[in-house]
Every structure is written in C-alpha cells, then in structure tokens.
Design a protein around this motif. Structure first.
Motif, PDB file in Angstrom:
ATOM      1  N   GLN A  78       0.867  -1.293   0.060  1.00  0.00           N
ATOM      2  CA  GLN A  78      -0.025  -0.109  -0.003  1.00  0.00           C
ATOM      3  C   GLN A  78       0.691   1.237   0.060  1.00  0.00           C
ATOM      4  O   GLN A  78       0.266   2.351   0.261  1.00  0.00           O
ATOM      5  CB  GLN A  78      -1.055   0.097   1.158  1.00  0.00           C
ATOM      6  N   LEU A  79       2.148   1.168  -0.089  1.00  0.00           N
ATOM      7  CA  LEU A  79       3.119   2.405  -0.057  1.00  0.00           C
ATOM      8  C   LEU A  79       2.710   3.233  -1.169  1.00  0.00           C
ATOM      9  O   LEU A  79       2.387   2.741  -2.237  1.00  0.00           O
ATOM     10  CB  LEU A  79       4.452   2.018  -0.071  1.00  0.00           C
ATOM     11  N   GLY A  80       2.517   4.361  -0.863  1.00  0.00           N
ATOM     12  CA  GLY A  80       2.029   5.377  -1.840  1.00  0.00           C
ATOM     13  C   GLY A  80       0.596   5.830  -1.819  1.00  0.00           C
ATOM     14  O   GLY A  80       0.238   6.668  -2.748  1.00  0.00           O
ATOM     15  N   ASP A  81       0.023   5.081  -1.451  1.00  0.00           N
ATOM     16  CA  ASP A  81      -1.647   5.279  -1.350  1.00  0.00           C
ATOM     17  C   ASP A  81      -1.839   6.383  -0.726  1.00  0.00           C
ATOM     18  O   ASP A  81      -0.901   6.876   0.238  1.00  0.00           O
ATOM     19  CB  ASP A  81      -2.398   4.170  -0.608  1.00  0.00           C
ATOM     20  N   ALA A  82      -2.978   7.024  -0.936  1.00  0.00           N
ATOM     21  CA  ALA A  82      -3.434   8.417  -0.103  1.00  0.00           C
ATOM     22  C   ALA A  82      -3.708   8.354   1.412  1.00  0.00           C
ATOM     23  O   ALA A  82      -4.481   7.083   1.568  1.00  0.00           O
ATOM     24  CB  ALA A  82      -4.500   9.168  -0.940  1.00  0.00           C
ATOM     25  N   TYR A  83      -3.796   9.437   2.024  1.00  0.00           N
ATOM     26  CA  TYR A  83      -4.273   9.316   3.541  1.00  0.00           C
ATOM     27  C   TYR A  83      -5.618   9.949   3.486  1.00  0.00           C
ATOM     28  O   TYR A  83      -5.491  11.384   2.918  1.00  0.00           O
ATOM     29  CB  TYR A  83      -3.436   9.953   4.292  1.00  0.00           C
ATOM     30  N   VAL A  84      -6.767   9.397   3.728  1.00  0.00           N
ATOM     31  CA  VAL A  84      -8.070  10.182   3.736  1.00  0.00           C
ATOM     32  C   VAL A  84      -8.626   9.764   4.842  1.00  0.00           C
ATOM     33  O   VAL A  84      -8.854   8.669   5.245  1.00  0.00           O
ATOM     34  CB  VAL A  84      -8.894   9.999   2.497  1.00  0.00           C
ATOM     35  N   MET A  85      -8.992  10.726   5.668  1.00  0.00           N
ATOM     36  CA  MET A  85      -9.656  10.419   6.959  1.00  0.00           C
ATOM     37  C   MET A  85     -10.969   9.752   6.802  1.00  0.00           C
ATOM     38  O   MET A  85     -11.799  10.207   5.980  1.00  0.00           O
ATOM     39  CB  MET A  85     -10.187  11.532   7.816  1.00  0.00           C
ATOM     40  N   GLY A 100      14.103  -3.244  12.286  1.00  0.00           N
ATOM     41  CA  GLY A 100      15.267  -2.073  12.110  1.00  0.00           C
ATOM     42  C   GLY A 100      14.693  -0.654  12.227  1.00  0.00           C
ATOM     43  O   GLY A 100      15.448   0.264  11.908  1.00  0.00           O
ATOM     44  N   GLY A 101      14.120  -0.322  13.364  1.00  0.00           N
ATOM     45  CA  GLY A 101      13.739   0.529  14.005  1.00  0.00           C
ATOM     46  C   GLY A 101      12.805   1.349  13.108  1.00  0.00           C
ATOM     47  O   GLY A 101      12.537   2.737  13.163  1.00  0.00           O
ATOM     48  N   GLN A 102      12.169   0.795  12.450  1.00  0.00           N
ATOM     49  CA  GLN A 102      11.115   1.410  11.409  1.00  0.00           C
ATOM     50  C   GLN A 102       9.685   1.116  11.606  1.00  0.00           C
ATOM     51  O   GLN A 102       9.428  -0.082  12.044  1.00  0.00           O
ATOM     52  CB  GLN A 102      11.451   1.290   9.918  1.00  0.00           C
ATOM     53  N   TYR A 103       8.792   1.878  11.031  1.00  0.00           N
ATOM     54  CA  TYR A 103       7.391   1.384  11.194  1.00  0.00           C
ATOM     55  C   TYR A 103       6.426   2.154  10.015  1.00  0.00           C
ATOM     56  O   TYR A 103       7.262   2.707   9.314  1.00  0.00           O
ATOM     57  CB  TYR A 103       6.492   2.105  12.395  1.00  0.00           C
ATOM     58  N   LEU A 104       5.564   1.211   9.637  1.00  0.00           N
ATOM     59  CA  LEU A 104       4.774   1.920   8.532  1.00  0.00           C
ATOM     60  C   LEU A 104       3.387   2.092   8.805  1.00  0.00           C
ATOM     61  O   LEU A 104       2.549   1.520   9.596  1.00  0.00           O
ATOM     62  CB  LEU A 104       4.751   0.510   7.428  1.00  0.00           C
ATOM     63  N   ASP A 105       3.009   3.311   8.266  1.00  0.00           N
ATOM     64  CA  ASP A 105       1.540   3.645   8.466  1.00  0.00           C
ATOM     65  C   ASP A 105       1.286   4.680   7.530  1.00  0.00           C
ATOM     66  O   ASP A 105       1.579   5.184   6.533  1.00  0.00           O
ATOM     67  CB  ASP A 105       1.663   4.574  10.042  1.00  0.00           C
ATOM     68  N   ALA A 106      -0.336   5.009   7.737  1.00  0.00           N
ATOM     69  CA  ALA A 106      -0.799   6.125   6.741  1.00  0.00           C
ATOM     70  C   ALA A 106      -0.665   7.274   7.652  1.00  0.00           C
ATOM     71  O   ALA A 106      -1.468   7.485   8.484  1.00  0.00           O
ATOM     72  CB  ALA A 106      -2.413   5.536   6.621  1.00  0.00           C
ATOM     73  N   SER A 112      -0.430  14.913   3.872  1.00  0.00           N
ATOM     74  CA  SER A 112       0.716  15.267   2.982  1.00  0.00           C
ATOM     75  C   SER A 112       1.698  13.887   2.528  1.00  0.00           C
ATOM     76  O   SER A 112       2.320  14.161   1.721  1.00  0.00           O
ATOM     77  CB  SER A 112       1.429  16.330   3.611  1.00  0.00           C
ATOM     78  N   LYS A 113       1.695  12.978   3.383  1.00  0.00           N
ATOM     79  CA  LYS A 113       2.507  11.998   3.245  1.00  0.00           C
ATOM     80  C   LYS A 113       1.983  10.821   2.766  1.00  0.00           C
ATOM     81  O   LYS A 113       2.583  10.014   1.846  1.00  0.00           O
ATOM     82  CB  LYS A 113       3.200  11.526   4.456  1.00  0.00           C
ATOM     83  N   GLY A 114       0.798  10.487   3.117  1.00  0.00           N
ATOM     84  CA  GLY A 114       0.138   9.153   2.684  1.00  0.00           C
ATOM     85  C   GLY A 114       0.844   7.768   3.273  1.00  0.00           C
ATOM     86  O   GLY A 114       1.133   8.260   4.762  1.00  0.00           O
ATOM     87  N   PRO A 130      -9.593   0.615  -1.447  1.00  0.00           N
ATOM     88  CA  PRO A 130      -8.111  -0.059  -1.543  1.00  0.00           C
ATOM     89  C   PRO A 130      -7.095   0.999  -1.817  1.00  0.00           C
ATOM     90  O   PRO A 130      -5.953   0.565  -2.020  1.00  0.00           O
ATOM     91  CB  PRO A 130      -8.716  -0.960  -2.902  1.00  0.00           C
ATOM     92  N   ASN A 131      -7.425   2.304  -2.406  1.00  0.00           N
ATOM     93  CA  ASN A 131      -6.258   3.191  -2.535  1.00  0.00           C
ATOM     94  C   ASN A 131      -6.054   4.118  -1.877  1.00  0.00           C
ATOM     95  O   ASN A 131      -5.188   5.363  -1.913  1.00  0.00           O
ATOM     96  CB  ASN A 131      -6.533   3.568  -3.998  1.00  0.00           C
ATOM     97  N   ALA A 132      -6.944   4.343  -0.782  1.00  0.00           N
ATOM     98  CA  ALA A 132      -6.922   5.362   0.461  1.00  0.00           C
ATOM     99  C   ALA A 132      -7.263   4.810   1.455  1.00  0.00           C
ATOM    100  O   ALA A 132      -8.311   4.154   1.830  1.00  0.00           O
ATOM    101  CB  ALA A 132      -7.708   6.603  -0.165  1.00  0.00           C
ATOM    102  N   TRP A 133      -6.473   5.197   2.705  1.00  0.00           N
ATOM    103  CA  TRP A 133      -6.804   4.799   3.901  1.00  0.00           C
ATOM    104  C   TRP A 133      -6.429   6.003   4.995  1.00  0.00           C
ATOM    105  O   TRP A 133      -5.976   7.187   4.976  1.00  0.00           O
ATOM    106  CB  TRP A 133      -5.650   3.635   4.164  1.00  0.00           C
TER     107      TRP A 133
END
Length: 293
Positions: A189-196, A263-269, A273-275, A201-204
């Motif tokens: 899902q990397l690069g998908d948009a952030y929408v409250m 590795g000290g990283q996390y993934l999130d929506a 501005s970032k998605g 499937p393309n915005a979260w």
C-alpha cells in the motif's frame, strides 16, 4: 500757352440734404478706388509729359491689379480637401496599426496560455498513467498475498494436532509467516493516499490500514485507534518485534497507530501530505505497543 478753363458746375440745392446723398463706401473700397485712380492719373501724367518728346509713339502701358480668379479659388479649395483627406488617411492607418499590434499581443498571450494548458494536460495524463500502473501492480500483489494467506490457512487447518490428548488449547500467536503476510500487505500500500475515514483500496486512514493488514491473516481488529491500542498484549518499546502495533497517545485513548516492521522503522498511513509511508521510529517515538500475533 492758353490756360484751360475748368467749368464750374453749380451745386444742387438738395446736395446738403442727408437723405439725397449716395451711400458711403467702405474704407477698403475707397482705398482701392483711390489707388486705381492714382495709378491711372500717374500713367496719364507720364504720358502727357512725354507727349511732346515722343509724339509719334503712343503710350500702351497699362496697370493691372491682381484678381482672385475662380480657378485659383477652386485650386485652394481642392488643396484644402486633399490635406484634410490625407490627415484622415494617416489617422485611420495609425488606428489600424495600433489595432494590429494589440491583436498580435493578445494572440501571443493566448498562445502562451494554450501552451501551458497543453503541458499541464500532458503531465496530468502521464501522472494518471503512472498511478494506474502502480495501482495495477499493487492489486496484483494483493491477489498474490491473499492467495498465499489462504494456502497458509488451509495448511494449518489440515495439519495434525501436536498433542491429541490435550484439551482444547487457548489462542496462541500465529506462526511468523502470518507476520510476514501482514508486513507484505502493508508494503503493497506504500504511496496510497491518506484520507480520514477511508478504508481502501487506494486510500486509508491509520486505523483502517492496520485493520485491513491484520484481516489478511484472520485477525479481526476494531476500527478505531483507541480500541486497537487495547488489543493483544502490552509490550515495551525496547522489546519490539515486527508485526507489533504501535500507538501514539494514551492506552485506550490513542489518536494514531502504525505497525513496527523491524530495523527501528514502522509503516503507517501518516497524514494527507505523506500518505502511506515507512518512517524511523526515532523521529516520532510511539507512546506504547501491543502484540496480537
């Protein structure tokens, strides 16, 4: 020589009466007549003086005053008309030149605007094609992940129990393969948009993305961040494992969630501005973490 006698004409007895006099002539007419008369008298005097000496040659010299003929007046009028017409033509030509210059300027501006619009349209079409290609790739990856998850679930269900005599076991954490499935889904899902409020499937938003990732391995999580922070087992931030759910804010009142991927990283929506992105935990430390796998 005999002296010429000038007869004396007796004056009319009515000459002193005003109403019997001729109308007075204007000063200009009087002056002209005086000049003409003077010229004629001068000519006669000259002729008389030279008469005895040149009696055999008649005097033929005459004095002509210039007169304004009808032809000259017509020429003057025609010249004035021609001058006026030329001035009008110059003015008309100046107006035409100014209009042509203005039209050329406007045409140049319109051409620049049209060129910019064409470039913007081309960029938009290229971006749309790129987004469509990326979306298709993500959809294909999701199908692959879903198939893998189904195969894994079927294999787990058909596997014999480790201790047939034991009572029904309590719920245990799935195998590490389930964590890999969750992380693989999130990365797709990397690069998908952030929408409250969006759920794919393309915005979260943050919690819908976490919920969808764990649904891939059969784990049903609540919809909102506050409730997700209450699930599973609380773990310390110094003992994190891939697949742990990170939350920001108080437990039970969290305002944001993400998934630790190692590795000290996390993934999130993250935000509009970032998605959907991968970020370093050191840059935005979480408040706590729970483990559901």
């Amino acid at each position: 020589m005999e002296e010429a006698l000038i007869p004396v004409v007796p004056m009319s007895h009515t000459a002193h009466i005003r109403s019997h006099r001729k109308p007075r002539r204007s000063a200009s007419k009087i002056a002209m007549r005086a000049g003409v008369a003077g010229g004629i008298l001068s000519t006669v005097a000259v002729a008389g003086a030279s008469g005895p000496a040149n009696a055999a040659e008649p005097v033929t010299q005459t004095l002509e005053l210039p007169t304004l003929t009808a032809d000259l007046a017509a020429q003057v009028a025609e010249s004035a008309d021609a001058t006026e017409l030329a001035a009008a033509n110059y003015e008309l030509q100046a107006e035409r030149d100014a209009a042509a210059a203005q039209a050329a300027k406007e045409a140049k501006a319109d051409l620049a605007v049209a060129k910019k619009k064409a470039e913007a349209k081309k960029k938009a079409e290229e971006a749309a094609r790129k987004a469509a290609a990326e979306r298709a790739a993500r959809d294909a990856e999701r199908v692959t992940l879903a198939a893998s998850a189904s195969a894994s679930a079927s294999a787990s269900a058909s596997a014999p129990s480790a201790s047939a005599s034991a009572s029904t076991p309590s719920v245990t954490a799935p195998a590490s393969g389930s964590v890999g499935t969750v992380i693989a889904f999130l990365k797709a899902q990397l690069g998908d948009a952030y929408v409250m409020g969006a759920t794919g499937p393309n915005a979260w938003d943050c919690s819908s993305l976490v919920q969808a990732a764990f649904r891939e391995v059969g784990v049903d999580l609540p919809r909102v961040s506050q409730d997700q922070s209450m699930m599973g087992t609380e773990v310390s931030l110094s003992n994190l494992q891939p697949g742990d759910i990170l939350y920001w804010g108080g437990k039970g009142s969290a305002y944001h969630v993400g998934v630790y991927i190692g590795g000290g990283q996390y993934l999130d929506a993250a935000n509009p501005s970032k998605g959907v992105v991968i970020q370093d935990l050191s840059g935005y430390p979480a408040s706590g973490a729970v483990r559901v796998l």
